[in-house]
Design a protein around this motif. Structure first.
Motif, short mmCIF file in Angstrom:
data_model
loop_
_atom_site.label_atom_id
_atom_site.label_comp_id
_atom_site.label_asym_id
_atom_site.label_seq_id
_atom_site.Cartn_x
_atom_site.Cartn_y
_atom_site.Cartn_z
N TRP A 157 0.83 -1.21 0.00
CA TRP A 157 0.00 0.00 0.00
C TRP A 157 0.87 1.26 0.00
O TRP A 157 0.53 2.26 -0.64
CB TRP A 157 -0.95 -0.01 1.20
N LEU A 187 -6.28 1.55 1.67
CA LEU A 187 -5.71 0.74 2.76
C LEU A 187 -6.71 -0.25 3.33
O LEU A 187 -6.44 -1.46 3.33
CB LEU A 187 -5.10 1.64 3.84
N PHE B 160 2.08 -1.79 -6.15
CA PHE B 160 1.73 -2.69 -5.02
C PHE B 160 2.24 -4.10 -5.31
O PHE B 160 2.86 -4.74 -4.46
CB PHE B 160 0.20 -2.69 -4.85
#
Lengths: 197, 197
Positions: A157, A187, B160
């Motif tokens: 993240w 998140l 990510f």
């Protein structure tokens, strides 16, 4: 002894002033563009005198990057009096304002030649680890279990957030508020996905 | 004319062989460790002869990185006959196997000194852009509207994924299947969060 101590302190204080000036200069230039000549001009001292405060240009750059990272961590420290999601939103708002103010330097650190320098990478990695630890400290409050999936998701993240902010700084197709909600919504979305079923 | 053409073709073919050998060497060493000497030893030719095929060590490194990126894109091309989420899962499985096979080189490209080299960064950025475009081509099928939030989220998801894979390669606390589900679940989680309300 007293005289020696005073001299040493003032050398440290002068060095700190020069580092602060270097950080300010990163608002509008990349780290590669931050020359010793510009610093000397900005501080009104000779180029030679700067090497009384810094061993090398690399030492100066590293000190500026360390100070920038320290300021970023201070500005984005979570307010533990707030609800965790409100604290996350506040920290991300502060982060986005910080990188907007230090735009060119920030982009060069994350995506420029400096990102390949081992000493600078170390500062960036330690900064990311601190951001990850802060975030992980909040996850039990959100009902997310600790474990490798959560740890990897939080680190991922942070990479997501850096990439989103870099894209936003380049084209600003979203408003500041839209960007903040994009990265703060991400998140919990990632962590709920990361929780073991 | 015929002789000249044949010579030119075989120079290209020989260069391609040397690039393939360089890519193979990246399985167990970083790009920085990929020396012209090792390539000469591996290919059974003299160091001097290599400069008949490559202008410089940098030219050789760049050719190897370009080939590695091309192979990665080929290996991970989405199977358009599959349902989009199944195609995503298959592409990510192929991606994780590819980076596992090319572990040391991959990690050095993303996190080593090479990541600061402008020509190498350009190859990496173009590769990420192609990965993002492939992913964006599938988002309407998933009912996700196109727009800046979706574009930024997809680019962020690629960051990510890279970070998750780098962490996994370092400690392997998750199984291969757990990692694949972590990164494939993350995309819809991020995109649903990214869709305008």
């Amino acid at each position: 002894m007293v005289a020696e101590k005073r001299t040493r302190l003032s050398r440290q204080a002068r060095r700190a002033q020069l580092i602060t000036l270097g950080v300010q200069m990163l608002a509008t230039r990349s780290l590669e563009e931050l020359s010793v000549e510009d610093l000397a001009d900005g501080a009104g001292v000779s180029r030679g005198l700067l090497f009384h405060y810094f061993d090398s240009k690399h030492d100066f750059h590293l000190a500026v990057v360390s100070e920038l990272a320290k300021e970023m961590l201070e500005r984005t420290a979570p307010d533990l009096a707030l609800d965790p999601l409100d604290a996350l939103h506040a920290s991300l708002s502060a982060f986005i304002d910080f990188v907007s103010e230090n735009r060119d330097g920030y982009m060069s650190l994350l995506r420029g030649a400096a990102s390949g320098d081992p000493a600078i990478r170390k500062v960036l990695d330690e900064t990311r680890a601190e951001m990850a630890n802060r975030t992980l400290a909040q996850t039990p409050v959100l009902g997310i279990p600790a474990g490798p999936r959560t740890r990897i998701s939080v680190r991922g993240w942070i990479a997501f957030t850096e990439e989103a902010v870099i894209n936003w700084l380049s084209d600003e197709e979203l408003s500041r508020e839209e960007l903040i909600s994009l990265v703060s919504d991400a998140l919990p979305a990632l962590l709920i996905g990361a929780a073991p079923e």
